[in-house]
Motif scaffolding. Structure first.
Motif, mmCIF file in Angstrom:
data_model
loop_
_atom_site.group_PDB
_atom_site.id
_atom_site.type_symbol
_atom_site.label_atom_id
_atom_site.label_comp_id
_atom_site.label_asym_id
_atom_site.label_seq_id
_atom_site.Cartn_x
_atom_site.Cartn_y
_atom_site.Cartn_z
ATOM 1 N N LEU A 57 -3.285 17.979 5.688
ATOM 2 C CA LEU A 57 -3.142 17.024 4.590
ATOM 3 C C LEU A 57 -3.711 15.700 5.080
ATOM 4 O O LEU A 57 -3.126 15.045 5.936
ATOM 5 C CB LEU A 57 -1.683 16.844 4.174
ATOM 6 C CG LEU A 57 -1.504 15.805 3.062
ATOM 7 C CD1 LEU A 57 -2.090 16.326 1.749
ATOM 8 C CD2 LEU A 57 -0.060 15.428 2.900
ATOM 9 N N ARG A 58 -4.872 15.346 4.560
ATOM 10 C CA ARG A 58 -5.483 14.063 4.897
ATOM 11 C C ARG A 58 -5.046 13.040 3.848
ATOM 12 O O ARG A 58 -5.005 13.354 2.656
ATOM 13 C CB ARG A 58 -7.002 14.187 4.920
ATOM 14 C CG ARG A 58 -7.496 15.000 6.095
ATOM 15 C CD ARG A 58 -9.031 15.143 6.093
ATOM 16 N NE ARG A 58 -9.488 15.844 7.257
ATOM 17 C CZ ARG A 58 -9.371 17.150 7.464
ATOM 18 N NH1 ARG A 58 -8.792 17.903 6.561
ATOM 19 N NH2 ARG A 58 -9.810 17.721 8.567
ATOM 20 N N VAL A 59 -4.714 11.847 4.309
ATOM 21 C CA VAL A 59 -4.262 10.798 3.406
ATOM 22 C C VAL A 59 -5.120 9.549 3.591
ATOM 23 O O VAL A 59 -5.825 9.401 4.585
ATOM 24 C CB VAL A 59 -2.771 10.443 3.629
ATOM 25 C CG1 VAL A 59 -1.880 11.611 3.268
ATOM 26 C CG2 VAL A 59 -2.514 9.988 5.049
ATOM 27 N N ARG A 60 -5.017 8.680 2.603
ATOM 28 C CA ARG A 60 -5.700 7.382 2.672
ATOM 29 C C ARG A 60 -4.760 6.328 2.121
ATOM 30 O O ARG A 60 -3.824 6.631 1.373
ATOM 31 C CB ARG A 60 -6.996 7.413 1.876
ATOM 32 C CG ARG A 60 -6.774 7.650 0.399
ATOM 33 C CD ARG A 60 -8.060 7.678 -0.360
ATOM 34 N NE ARG A 60 -7.784 8.041 -1.744
ATOM 35 C CZ ARG A 60 -8.696 8.390 -2.590
ATOM 36 N NH1 ARG A 60 -9.955 8.439 -2.226
ATOM 37 N NH2 ARG A 60 -8.385 8.695 -3.827
ATOM 38 N N LEU A 61 -5.022 5.083 2.492
ATOM 39 C CA LEU A 61 -4.244 3.978 1.954
ATOM 40 C C LEU A 61 -4.766 3.614 0.578
ATOM 41 O O LEU A 61 -5.981 3.508 0.372
ATOM 42 C CB LEU A 61 -4.361 2.749 2.850
ATOM 43 C CG LEU A 61 -3.463 2.691 4.065
ATOM 44 C CD1 LEU A 61 -3.759 1.433 4.865
ATOM 45 C CD2 LEU A 61 -2.007 2.737 3.689
ATOM 46 N N SER A 62 -3.861 3.426 -0.329
ATOM 47 C CA SER A 62 -4.207 2.921 -1.654
ATOM 48 C C SER A 62 -3.533 1.558 -1.779
ATOM 49 O O SER A 62 -2.300 1.453 -1.740
ATOM 50 C CB SER A 62 -3.706 3.881 -2.732
ATOM 51 O OG SER A 62 -3.984 3.361 -4.012
ATOM 52 N N ALA A 66 0.837 -1.193 0.000
ATOM 53 C CA ALA A 66 0.000 0.000 0.000
ATOM 54 C C ALA A 66 0.877 1.249 0.000
ATOM 55 O O ALA A 66 2.053 1.191 0.374
ATOM 56 C CB ALA A 66 -0.918 0.014 1.221
ATOM 57 N N VAL A 67 0.298 2.342 -0.438
ATOM 58 C CA VAL A 67 0.949 3.649 -0.372
ATOM 59 C C VAL A 67 -0.049 4.647 0.200
ATOM 60 O O VAL A 67 -1.265 4.442 0.097
ATOM 61 C CB VAL A 67 1.453 4.144 -1.751
ATOM 62 C CG1 VAL A 67 2.551 3.249 -2.293
ATOM 63 C CG2 VAL A 67 0.312 4.258 -2.733
ATOM 64 N N LEU A 68 0.467 5.701 0.801
ATOM 65 C CA LEU A 68 -0.386 6.786 1.265
ATOM 66 C C LEU A 68 -0.600 7.767 0.129
ATOM 67 O O LEU A 68 0.357 8.164 -0.543
ATOM 68 C CB LEU A 68 0.255 7.503 2.455
ATOM 69 C CG LEU A 68 0.308 6.727 3.752
ATOM 70 C CD1 LEU A 68 1.077 7.525 4.809
ATOM 71 C CD2 LEU A 68 -1.074 6.376 4.248
ATOM 72 N N GLU A 69 -1.847 8.147 -0.081
ATOM 73 C CA GLU A 69 -2.187 9.129 -1.111
ATOM 74 C C GLU A 69 -3.024 10.225 -0.483
ATOM 75 O O GLU A 69 -3.824 9.954 0.418
ATOM 76 C CB GLU A 69 -3.003 8.471 -2.231
ATOM 77 C CG GLU A 69 -2.233 7.475 -3.038
ATOM 78 C CD GLU A 69 -3.071 6.890 -4.173
ATOM 79 O OE1 GLU A 69 -4.311 7.040 -4.168
ATOM 80 O OE2 GLU A 69 -2.466 6.274 -5.062
ATOM 81 N N PRO A 70 -2.884 11.451 -0.963
ATOM 82 C CA PRO A 70 -3.711 12.531 -0.422
ATOM 83 C C PRO A 70 -5.181 12.316 -0.762
ATOM 84 O O PRO A 70 -5.519 11.814 -1.829
ATOM 85 C CB PRO A 70 -3.181 13.783 -1.107
ATOM 86 C CG PRO A 70 -2.234 13.337 -2.147
ATOM 87 C CD PRO A 70 -1.969 11.891 -1.993
#
Length: 141
Positions: free
Chosen positions: A120-125, A29-33
């Motif tokens: 900056l809010r992020v989510r897992l992709s 996974a990566v963090l994305e905005p």
């Protein structure tokens, strides 16, 4: 030995060969905005964070197209005080920049300082969402 799966962040694949023979699923996974953060793109920002790896905030902002003109890293779970935040806000103003921090940090800011700092809010992709669904489907309730 008890793990059914391991989450590996940022494309590091060295664990795949090690864990696969042991029946452990490797979820990448990566963090994305979050989409609502797109308004930060192209802006001059002063980044600050009290997370384990504060440089990740800077990297995400730069990948979004922000110009990071200053960054400040604090210890994980840093308890911000009003004077400290005002110093950061004033520095951002002198640099014609927007002060930006993580959602995790934003909740630790003094309440009166929160409106002065963008988040900056992020989510897992997930690289393979089907594998995630499969792993979650096999867990005992």
């Amino acid at each position: 030995r008890r793990a059914q799966a391991v989450v590996v962040m940022d494309g590091n694949s060295e664990w795949d060969d090690y864990l696969a023979p042991h029946g452990v699923a490797v979820l990448h996974a990566v963090l994305e905005p979050e989409p609502d953060c797109a308004a930060l793109a192209g802006k001059r920002v002063l980044a600050f964070a009290g997370i384990a790896r504060p440089e990740k905030l800077t990297a995400i902002l730069e990948a979004m197209g922000c110009q990071v003109v200053a960054s400040h890293g604090f210890a994980d779970h840093h308890p911000y005080d009003a004077d400290e935040i005002m110093t950061l806000v004033e520095q951002a103003s002198r640099l014609d920049a927007v002060p930006v921090t993580t959602a995790k940090d934003h909740v630790r800011l003094p309440e009166e300082a929160r409106p002065m700092v963008d988040v900056l809010r992020v989510r897992l992709s997930w690289a393979n969402p089907a594998l995630l669904d499969n792993v979650l489907g096999t867990l005992d309730p």
